[in-house]
Write a protein that holds these residues in place. Sequence first.
Motif, PDB file in Angstrom:
ATOM      1  N   MET A   1     -37.523  19.324  -8.027  1.00 53.23           N
ATOM      2  CA  MET A   1     -36.223  19.834  -7.713  1.00 53.23           C
ATOM      3  C   MET A   1     -35.677  20.524  -8.956  1.00 53.23           C
ATOM      4  SD  MET A   1     -32.891  17.791  -6.365  1.00 53.23           S
ATOM      5  CE  MET A   1     -32.443  16.992  -7.882  1.00 53.23           C
ATOM      6  N   ALA A   2     -35.060  21.653  -8.769  1.00 52.14           N
ATOM      7  CA  ALA A   2     -34.482  22.382  -9.895  1.00 52.14           C
ATOM      8  C   ALA A   2     -33.436  23.363  -9.378  1.00 52.14           C
ATOM      9  CB  ALA A   2     -35.557  23.135 -10.662  1.00 52.14           C
ATOM     10  N   ARG A   3     -32.575  23.769 -10.282  1.00 55.63           N
ATOM     11  CA  ARG A   3     -31.558  24.744  -9.924  1.00 55.63           C
ATOM     12  C   ARG A   3     -31.555  25.839 -10.982  1.00 55.63           C
ATOM     13  NH1 ARG A   3     -25.676  25.113 -10.363  1.00 55.63           N
ATOM     14  NH2 ARG A   3     -25.653  23.240 -11.615  1.00 55.63           N
ATOM     15  N   ARG A   4     -31.619  27.070 -10.533  1.00 57.47           N
ATOM     16  CA  ARG A   4     -31.632  28.221 -11.441  1.00 57.47           C
ATOM     17  C   ARG A   4     -30.234  28.438 -12.017  1.00 57.47           C
ATOM     18  NH1 ARG A   4     -34.998  32.677 -13.322  1.00 57.47           N
ATOM     19  NH2 ARG A   4     -33.461  33.967 -14.338  1.00 57.47           N
ATOM     20  N   LYS A   5     -30.148  28.595 -13.310  1.00 59.59           N
ATOM     21  CA  LYS A   5     -28.866  28.881 -13.957  1.00 59.59           C
ATOM     22  C   LYS A   5     -28.410  30.288 -13.595  1.00 59.59           C
ATOM     23  CE  LYS A   5     -29.569  26.041 -18.046  1.00 59.59           C
ATOM     24  NZ  LYS A   5     -29.733  26.051 -19.503  1.00 59.59           N
ATOM     25  N   ASP A   6     -27.117  30.450 -13.440  1.00 55.65           N
ATOM     26  CA  ASP A   6     -26.496  31.766 -13.228  1.00 55.65           C
ATOM     27  C   ASP A   6     -27.055  32.514 -12.026  1.00 55.65           C
ATOM     28  OD1 ASP A   6     -24.907  31.389 -15.549  1.00 55.65           O
ATOM     29  OD2 ASP A   6     -26.592  32.034 -16.777  1.00 55.65           O
ATOM     30  N   ALA A   7     -27.367  31.801 -10.952  1.00 55.45           N
ATOM     31  CA  ALA A   7     -27.858  32.449  -9.727  1.00 55.45           C
ATOM     32  C   ALA A   7     -27.221  31.775  -8.522  1.00 55.45           C
ATOM     33  CB  ALA A   7     -29.365  32.339  -9.643  1.00 55.45           C
ATOM     34  N   ASP A   8     -26.800  32.576  -7.572  1.00 56.34           N
ATOM     35  CA  ASP A   8     -26.276  31.983  -6.349  1.00 56.34           C
ATOM     36  C   ASP A   8     -27.399  31.876  -5.317  1.00 56.34           C
ATOM     37  OD1 ASP A   8     -26.541  34.419  -4.911  1.00 56.34           O
ATOM     38  OD2 ASP A   8     -24.511  35.037  -5.444  1.00 56.34           O
ATOM     39  N   HIS A   9     -27.088  31.308  -4.175  1.00 50.58           N
ATOM     40  CA  HIS A   9     -28.098  31.034  -3.159  1.00 50.58           C
ATOM     41  C   HIS A   9     -28.865  32.303  -2.755  1.00 50.58           C
ATOM     42  CE1 HIS A   9     -29.960  28.932   0.175  1.00 50.58           C
ATOM     43  NE2 HIS A   9     -29.652  29.960   0.943  1.00 50.58           N
ATOM     44  N   GLY A  10     -28.161  33.394  -2.572  1.00 50.15           N
ATOM     45  CA  GLY A  10     -28.799  34.631  -2.153  1.00 50.15           C
ATOM     46  C   GLY A  10     -29.740  35.228  -3.185  1.00 50.15           C
ATOM     47  N   GLN A  11     -29.531  34.948  -4.437  1.00 48.00           N
ATOM     48  CA  GLN A  11     -30.379  35.493  -5.496  1.00 48.00           C
ATOM     49  C   GLN A  11     -31.674  34.707  -5.698  1.00 48.00           C
ATOM     50  OE1 GLN A  11     -27.226  35.154  -8.381  1.00 48.00           O
ATOM     51  NE2 GLN A  11     -27.118  37.386  -8.592  1.00 48.00           N
ATOM     52  N   MET A  12     -31.749  33.513  -5.146  1.00 51.35           N
ATOM     53  CA  MET A  12     -32.913  32.664  -5.377  1.00 51.35           C
ATOM     54  C   MET A  12     -34.200  33.286  -4.851  1.00 51.35           C
ATOM     55  SD  MET A  12     -32.062  30.361  -7.290  1.00 51.35           S
ATOM     56  CE  MET A  12     -33.659  29.586  -7.277  1.00 51.35           C
ATOM     57  N   LEU A  13     -34.122  34.084  -3.828  1.00 49.07           N
ATOM     58  CA  LEU A  13     -35.312  34.745  -3.300  1.00 49.07           C
ATOM     59  C   LEU A  13     -36.008  35.558  -4.393  1.00 49.07           C
ATOM     60  CD1 LEU A  13     -37.106  35.579  -0.887  1.00 49.07           C
ATOM     61  CD2 LEU A  13     -35.479  37.441  -0.490  1.00 49.07           C
ATOM     62  N   TYR A  14     -35.232  36.151  -5.270  1.00 46.87           N
ATOM     63  CA  TYR A  14     -35.779  37.007  -6.313  1.00 46.87           C
ATOM     64  C   TYR A  14     -36.145  36.231  -7.583  1.00 46.87           C
ATOM     65  CZ  TYR A  14     -33.669  40.247  -3.098  1.00 46.87           C
ATOM     66  OH  TYR A  14     -33.328  40.909  -1.959  1.00 46.87           O
ATOM     67  N   TYR A  15     -35.386  35.196  -7.908  1.00 48.74           N
ATOM     68  CA  TYR A  15     -35.604  34.472  -9.155  1.00 48.74           C
ATOM     69  C   TYR A  15     -36.704  33.418  -9.085  1.00 48.74           C
ATOM     70  CZ  TYR A  15     -31.307  36.432 -11.109  1.00 48.74           C
ATOM     71  OH  TYR A  15     -30.356  37.273 -11.597  1.00 48.74           O
ATOM     72  N   ALA A  16     -36.991  32.885  -7.930  1.00 51.97           N
ATOM     73  CA  ALA A  16     -37.914  31.755  -7.832  1.00 51.97           C
ATOM     74  C   ALA A  16     -39.344  32.160  -7.500  1.00 51.97           C
ATOM     75  CB  ALA A  16     -37.399  30.775  -6.783  1.00 51.97           C
ATOM     76  N   ASP A  17     -39.650  33.418  -7.420  1.00 54.23           N
ATOM     77  CA  ASP A  17     -40.943  33.885  -6.936  1.00 54.23           C
ATOM     78  C   ASP A  17     -42.138  33.232  -7.625  1.00 54.23           C
ATOM     79  OD1 ASP A  17     -42.637  35.569  -5.337  1.00 54.23           O
ATOM     80  OD2 ASP A  17     -43.012  36.714  -7.170  1.00 54.23           O
ATOM     81  N   GLY A  18     -42.147  33.151  -8.931  1.00 53.11           N
ATOM     82  CA  GLY A  18     -43.285  32.556  -9.646  1.00 53.11           C
ATOM     83  C   GLY A  18     -43.491  31.100  -9.300  1.00 53.11           C
ATOM     84  N   TYR A  19     -42.412  30.363  -9.144  1.00 51.45           N
ATOM     85  CA  TYR A  19     -42.523  28.952  -8.791  1.00 51.45           C
ATOM     86  C   TYR A  19     -42.905  28.767  -7.330  1.00 51.45           C
ATOM     87  CZ  TYR A  19     -40.728  27.710 -13.362  1.00 51.45           C
ATOM     88  OH  TYR A  19     -40.568  27.553 -14.706  1.00 51.45           O
ATOM     89  N   VAL A  20     -42.462  29.641  -6.467  1.00 55.96           N
ATOM     90  CA  VAL A  20     -42.880  29.581  -5.064  1.00 55.96           C
ATOM     91  C   VAL A  20     -44.386  29.824  -4.978  1.00 55.96           C
ATOM     92  CG1 VAL A  20     -42.686  30.683  -2.801  1.00 55.96           C
ATOM     93  CG2 VAL A  20     -40.632  30.237  -4.146  1.00 55.96           C
ATOM     94  N   THR A  21     -44.870  30.804  -5.706  1.00 57.41           N
ATOM     95  CA  THR A  21     -46.302  31.094  -5.718  1.00 57.41           C
ATOM     96  C   THR A  21     -47.089  29.901  -6.249  1.00 57.41           C
ATOM     97  OG1 THR A  21     -45.882  33.454  -6.000  1.00 57.41           O
ATOM     98  CG2 THR A  21     -48.077  32.659  -6.595  1.00 57.41           C
ATOM     99  N   ALA A  22     -46.623  29.298  -7.338  1.00 55.78           N
ATOM    100  CA  ALA A  22     -47.304  28.131  -7.905  1.00 55.78           C
ATOM    101  C   ALA A  22     -47.306  26.974  -6.908  1.00 55.78           C
ATOM    102  CB  ALA A  22     -46.635  27.710  -9.211  1.00 55.78           C
ATOM    103  N   SER A  23     -46.215  26.782  -6.208  1.00 55.48           N
ATOM    104  CA  SER A  23     -46.141  25.716  -5.210  1.00 55.48           C
ATOM    105  C   SER A  23     -47.161  25.941  -4.092  1.00 55.48           C
ATOM    106  CB  SER A  23     -44.724  25.637  -4.632  1.00 55.48           C
ATOM    107  OG  SER A  23     -44.653  24.647  -3.636  1.00 55.48           O
TER     108      SER A  23
END
Length: 58
Positions: A1-23
């Motif tokens: 579980m983690a939360r991206r700093k300085d990002a709202d829910h809608g921005q997570m699609l763009y910021y989390a890509d590397g971790y989604v791929t790793a998952s």
Amino acid sequence: MARRKDADHGQMLYYADGYVTASFMYHLKGDEEAANAFFGENAEIIHNEKWQETANNQ
């Protein structure tokens, strides 16, 4: 579980890509190297300053 700093829910699609791929690589292909992003004392996401409130259950 983690939360991206300085990002709202809608921005997570763009910021989390590397971790989604790793998952996906870990859970779907059993890639142990990809697991290093999340698991263990030296998990990459725990030491990534762009992420906060990180926790894991392993």
